[in-house]
Motif scaffolding. Sequence first.
Motif, PDB file in Angstrom:
ATOM      1  N   GLY A 198      35.253  33.244 -25.668  1.00  0.00           N
ATOM      2  CA  GLY A 198      35.628  33.619 -24.309  1.00  0.00           C
ATOM      3  C   GLY A 198      36.525  34.850 -24.267  1.00  0.00           C
ATOM      4  O   GLY A 198      36.730  35.438 -23.216  1.00  0.00           O
ATOM      5  N   LEU A 199      37.060  35.230 -25.419  1.00  0.00           N
ATOM      6  CA  LEU A 199      38.031  36.320 -25.435  1.00  0.00           C
ATOM      7  C   LEU A 199      37.318  37.639 -25.727  1.00  0.00           C
ATOM      8  O   LEU A 199      36.378  37.671 -26.506  1.00  0.00           O
ATOM      9  CB  LEU A 199      39.042  36.037 -26.547  1.00  0.00           C
ATOM     10  CG  LEU A 199      40.366  36.771 -26.466  1.00  0.00           C
ATOM     11  CD1 LEU A 199      41.114  36.367 -25.212  1.00  0.00           C
ATOM     12  CD2 LEU A 199      41.203  36.440 -27.680  1.00  0.00           C
ATOM     13  N   SER A 200      37.796  38.712 -25.099  1.00  0.00           N
ATOM     14  CA  SER A 200      37.164  40.004 -25.363  1.00  0.00           C
ATOM     15  C   SER A 200      37.415  40.360 -26.819  1.00  0.00           C
ATOM     16  O   SER A 200      38.477  40.092 -27.373  1.00  0.00           O
ATOM     17  CB  SER A 200      37.729  41.060 -24.420  1.00  0.00           C
ATOM     18  OG  SER A 200      38.514  41.988 -25.128  1.00  0.00           O
ATOM     19  N   ARG A 201      36.413  40.944 -27.457  1.00  0.00           N
ATOM     20  CA  ARG A 201      36.524  41.272 -28.888  1.00  0.00           C
ATOM     21  C   ARG A 201      37.667  42.245 -29.139  1.00  0.00           C
ATOM     22  O   ARG A 201      38.350  42.187 -30.142  1.00  0.00           O
ATOM     23  CB  ARG A 201      35.217  41.871 -29.404  1.00  0.00           C
ATOM     24  CG  ARG A 201      34.023  40.962 -29.306  1.00  0.00           C
ATOM     25  CD  ARG A 201      34.121  39.746 -30.176  1.00  0.00           C
ATOM     26  NE  ARG A 201      34.782  38.643 -29.514  1.00  0.00           N
ATOM     27  CZ  ARG A 201      34.982  37.458 -30.089  1.00  0.00           C
ATOM     28  NH1 ARG A 201      34.577  37.245 -31.306  1.00  0.00           N
ATOM     29  NH2 ARG A 201      35.588  36.498 -29.443  1.00  0.00           N
ATOM     30  N   ARG A 202      37.862  43.158 -28.212  1.00  0.00           N
ATOM     31  CA  ARG A 202      38.936  44.134 -28.401  1.00  0.00           C
ATOM     32  C   ARG A 202      40.281  43.429 -28.434  1.00  0.00           C
ATOM     33  O   ARG A 202      41.162  43.774 -29.209  1.00  0.00           O
ATOM     34  CB  ARG A 202      38.918  45.147 -27.275  1.00  0.00           C
ATOM     35  CG  ARG A 202      37.632  45.950 -27.254  1.00  0.00           C
ATOM     36  CD  ARG A 202      37.690  46.920 -26.105  1.00  0.00           C
ATOM     37  NE  ARG A 202      36.495  47.734 -26.073  1.00  0.00           N
ATOM     38  CZ  ARG A 202      36.473  48.961 -25.598  1.00  0.00           C
ATOM     39  NH1 ARG A 202      37.561  49.499 -25.130  1.00  0.00           N
ATOM     40  NH2 ARG A 202      35.350  49.638 -25.582  1.00  0.00           N
ATOM     41  N   ARG A 203      40.411  42.448 -27.564  1.00  0.00           N
ATOM     42  CA  ARG A 203      41.680  41.714 -27.540  1.00  0.00           C
ATOM     43  C   ARG A 203      41.839  40.884 -28.800  1.00  0.00           C
ATOM     44  O   ARG A 203      42.930  40.803 -29.354  1.00  0.00           O
ATOM     45  CB  ARG A 203      41.737  40.815 -26.307  1.00  0.00           C
ATOM     46  CG  ARG A 203      42.019  41.613 -25.071  1.00  0.00           C
ATOM     47  CD  ARG A 203      42.388  40.748 -23.911  1.00  0.00           C
ATOM     48  NE  ARG A 203      43.116  41.554 -22.954  1.00  0.00           N
ATOM     49  CZ  ARG A 203      43.622  41.090 -21.830  1.00  0.00           C
ATOM     50  NH1 ARG A 203      43.493  39.816 -21.541  1.00  0.00           N
ATOM     51  NH2 ARG A 203      44.266  41.887 -21.029  1.00  0.00           N
ATOM     52  N   LEU A 204      40.766  40.276 -29.254  1.00  0.00           N
ATOM     53  CA  LEU A 204      40.860  39.457 -30.464  1.00  0.00           C
ATOM     54  C   LEU A 204      41.269  40.333 -31.649  1.00  0.00           C
ATOM     55  O   LEU A 204      42.058  39.930 -32.499  1.00  0.00           O
ATOM     56  CB  LEU A 204      39.517  38.771 -30.733  1.00  0.00           C
ATOM     57  CG  LEU A 204      39.497  37.819 -31.928  1.00  0.00           C
ATOM     58  CD1 LEU A 204      40.584  36.767 -31.802  1.00  0.00           C
ATOM     59  CD2 LEU A 204      38.147  37.142 -32.075  1.00  0.00           C
ATOM     60  N   PHE A 205      40.732  41.543 -31.671  1.00  0.00           N
ATOM     61  CA  PHE A 205      41.076  42.476 -32.747  1.00  0.00           C
ATOM     62  C   PHE A 205      42.585  42.732 -32.769  1.00  0.00           C
ATOM     63  O   PHE A 205      43.256  42.530 -33.776  1.00  0.00           O
ATOM     64  CB  PHE A 205      40.308  43.784 -32.524  1.00  0.00           C
ATOM     65  CG  PHE A 205      40.683  44.890 -33.479  1.00  0.00           C
ATOM     66  CD1 PHE A 205      40.180  44.901 -34.766  1.00  0.00           C
ATOM     67  CD2 PHE A 205      41.537  45.915 -33.088  1.00  0.00           C
ATOM     68  CE1 PHE A 205      40.526  45.907 -35.648  1.00  0.00           C
ATOM     69  CE2 PHE A 205      41.890  46.919 -33.960  1.00  0.00           C
ATOM     70  CZ  PHE A 205      41.382  46.917 -35.244  1.00  0.00           C
ATOM     71  N   GLY A 206      43.124  43.164 -31.634  1.00  0.00           N
ATOM     72  CA  GLY A 206      44.555  43.453 -31.564  1.00  0.00           C
ATOM     73  C   GLY A 206      45.396  42.219 -31.844  1.00  0.00           C
ATOM     74  O   GLY A 206      46.365  42.260 -32.604  1.00  0.00           O
ATOM     75  N   LEU A 207      44.971  41.084 -31.260  1.00  0.00           N
ATOM     76  CA  LEU A 207      45.755  39.859 -31.422  1.00  0.00           C
ATOM     77  C   LEU A 207      45.771  39.401 -32.870  1.00  0.00           C
ATOM     78  O   LEU A 207      46.795  38.906 -33.357  1.00  0.00           O
ATOM     79  CB  LEU A 207      45.174  38.749 -30.539  1.00  0.00           C
ATOM     80  CG  LEU A 207      45.537  38.845 -29.066  1.00  0.00           C
ATOM     81  CD1 LEU A 207      44.812  37.778 -28.269  1.00  0.00           C
ATOM     82  CD2 LEU A 207      47.045  38.691 -28.869  1.00  0.00           C
ATOM     83  N   SER A 208      44.659  39.568 -33.576  1.00  0.00           N
ATOM     84  CA  SER A 208      44.661  39.090 -34.959  1.00  0.00           C
ATOM     85  C   SER A 208      45.591  39.945 -35.817  1.00  0.00           C
ATOM     86  O   SER A 208      46.187  39.445 -36.770  1.00  0.00           O
ATOM     87  CB  SER A 208      43.246  39.030 -35.537  1.00  0.00           C
ATOM     88  OG  SER A 208      42.620  40.256 -35.395  1.00  0.00           O
ATOM     89  N   ILE A 209      45.752  41.216 -35.450  1.00  0.00           N
ATOM     90  CA  ILE A 209      46.685  42.043 -36.216  1.00  0.00           C
ATOM     91  C   ILE A 209      48.129  41.653 -35.899  1.00  0.00           C
ATOM     92  O   ILE A 209      48.973  41.561 -36.796  1.00  0.00           O
ATOM     93  CB  ILE A 209      46.423  43.533 -35.952  1.00  0.00           C
ATOM     94  CG1 ILE A 209      45.055  43.888 -36.533  1.00  0.00           C
ATOM     95  CG2 ILE A 209      47.496  44.398 -36.607  1.00  0.00           C
ATOM     96  CD1 ILE A 209      44.604  45.265 -36.251  1.00  0.00           C
TER      97      ILE A 209
END
Length: 686
Positions: free
Chosen positions: A305-316
């Motif tokens: 459900g989460l935007s991939r761009r957000r998941l990218f930043g959040l995982s960092i």
Amino acid sequence: MTSPGRGTARRKPPHVLANAPFRRLWTAMSVCSLGDWLNLLALTALAGNLTAGDYRTQSLAIGGVFVVKMLPAIVLGPLAGAFADRFDRRLTMFAADLARFALVLSIPLTDAGYQWLLVATFLVECVNLFWVPAKDATVPNLVPKERLEEANQLNLLVTYGTAPVAALLFAVLSVAGDALGALVPYLDGRDTHLALLVNALAYLASAFLIFTLRDIPRRNVTAVTTPSVLRQIIEGWRFVGGDRLVRGLVIGMIGAFAAGGAVVGVAKIYVGALGGGDAAYGVVFGAVFAGMASGMFFGPRLLRGLSRRRLFGLSIVAAGLVLAAIALIHNLVIVVLLAVLLGACAGIAWIIGYTMIGLEVEDHLRGRTFSFLQSLARVTLLLVVTVAPALAGLYGEHEVSVGGEPVYRLDGSNLVLLVGALVAAGVGLLALRQMDDRRGVPIAADLFAAVRGRRLAPEGAEEARGMFIAFEGGEGSGKTTQSRLLAIWLRDQGFDVVQTREPGSTKVGMRLRAILLDAVHQGLSARSEALLYAADRAEHVEKVIRPALHRGAMVVSDRYVDSSLAYQGAGRALDPEDVARVNDWATGGLVPDLTVLIDTPPSVGLTRLGGAADRIESEPLEFHERVRREFRALAAADAGRYLVVDGTLAQDEISRLIQDRVREVLPDPVPREAEDVTGTMPAIRD
Ligand code: TYD
């Protein structure tokens, strides 16, 4: 480029590993990668052991190994590339393997101490520089073009995938070396020697494999030219600087690699300070890579459900937080567990970053973007790996004491890890800001919704300045009438209102509607039915609803996503999750501000219909009962966003209830006197 055989022009060639010459090269590559990782571990460990005693010298000595590993690439890189294009590649690789074998072997055999360790490392790295481009240039000679990408994926897999294997092997070999020390006096007190011997043998094995690989063309079929590093960097910078997404990706990846480098650089010292030996060092190293592999594997399936761009930043950002915990919690077992988590965060970021470039960067720029990121990642990693232990060494060992009593240890390695953590978290946030595609949706709420398997609508986002109200209900529920009445009422308040319906509010939608409702198509499969409704909806959202919301209008739609969830999900017994996902994708996650459900028992609603029944209306009563139950369940699950009205009430009573509720959510207070524009509309067939 290559001539893989005549038949391949028509049929797709078999899997790339079915190709015997490539399989052999790939095996050699795997063995070498394993050797390379083992080499890194054993040499850093050995450098630490050789200079044991003084914390500062030890840190600097380990840093020295990394510097020496990085130097040749800077000095000899372009030369080695040219070499690979000019000379017999098979011989180049064979000679390089033998040279590496001899050099690595010389370290344990001569027992020559730290200086020779550095010299030998430097020379091995020089030799590597010739081996790698010769190998890279050979792959296209062995593999048909259509399979090149697959071959490269496999190469990447063994380049990084062998790291955890090497770490495990290193741990096992260190323990075995200890145990064997009692039997073989030579190994006594020389923990890393067994690992170095195995490392040397790996290069020898590769030499043998390459020697027997006669399919590599003697004279080069193609002159593979790699642009100079400098040109590559300049071109890359130009594109990267101009593109928001790529800029975000680059910033994020540098952060991730900086954090990773900090871990690699000081892991040995930190593990030592926690009371762990070489085996523990190997385990920590392996834990990071094992985590990374699982992150790469599971990342793309995570939190859909989460935007991939957000998941990218959040995982960092998450990687930064985990790293901070690693720096502060002085317990080896917890550090190993956190190392897995750290690796997983990095793996998720890496795979999502890669996929995003694959999907969003244009074809002709993609290659350069990839190679730019690769070189940048390498330079960052090596730079940090070099600087980190040096910094840790300069800061040295420190104890925080209260009233003369030492209470907490904060060594240079802890400090470096903390700095790495800060960089990662900061850079993750920056990447989030750079490339956010869901402005207006608070990240925490978005994340929370995604954890529960939902996707939030972009509230307050630019396009959602207007208001979206959907009407839902079964056949003959009266919602068509009521939605028209509401539209009239809203217009009377001075609002710009767009009244619309599904299916069939666009050009394409009208044709889809004809297909969907024509009783001729009785056998239409449930899945195609769901997809056609979703297609109509996608068109509806893009051409009608979003533009209207964008200009600030009120949109009143007769039916929306819930109809599909109820009719196709519950009615047709498709997996409700699938239907929800398809619709989420079709609408880009647009959810109404308010959904009015006119709840009418099908036994009542169906009798209100006149004329010939369409394809859906002619379904049996239980079908319509299921639909009704689902509508009610949807409303109950998100009560705040629904108004459920009893459809058997009098028409003007229903209108009043709706207006009361809508008034609550309207942007501005609506004057009460404009309420009474109801009651005169002819009943319109639902
Ligand atoms: P329509 O004539 O507009 O009827 P109604 O007055 O009930 O809105 O026909 C729409 C039909 O399509 C209706 O029977 C419900 C069905 N339908 C679905 O099955 N799934 C959907 O997603 C939508 C929008 C409608």
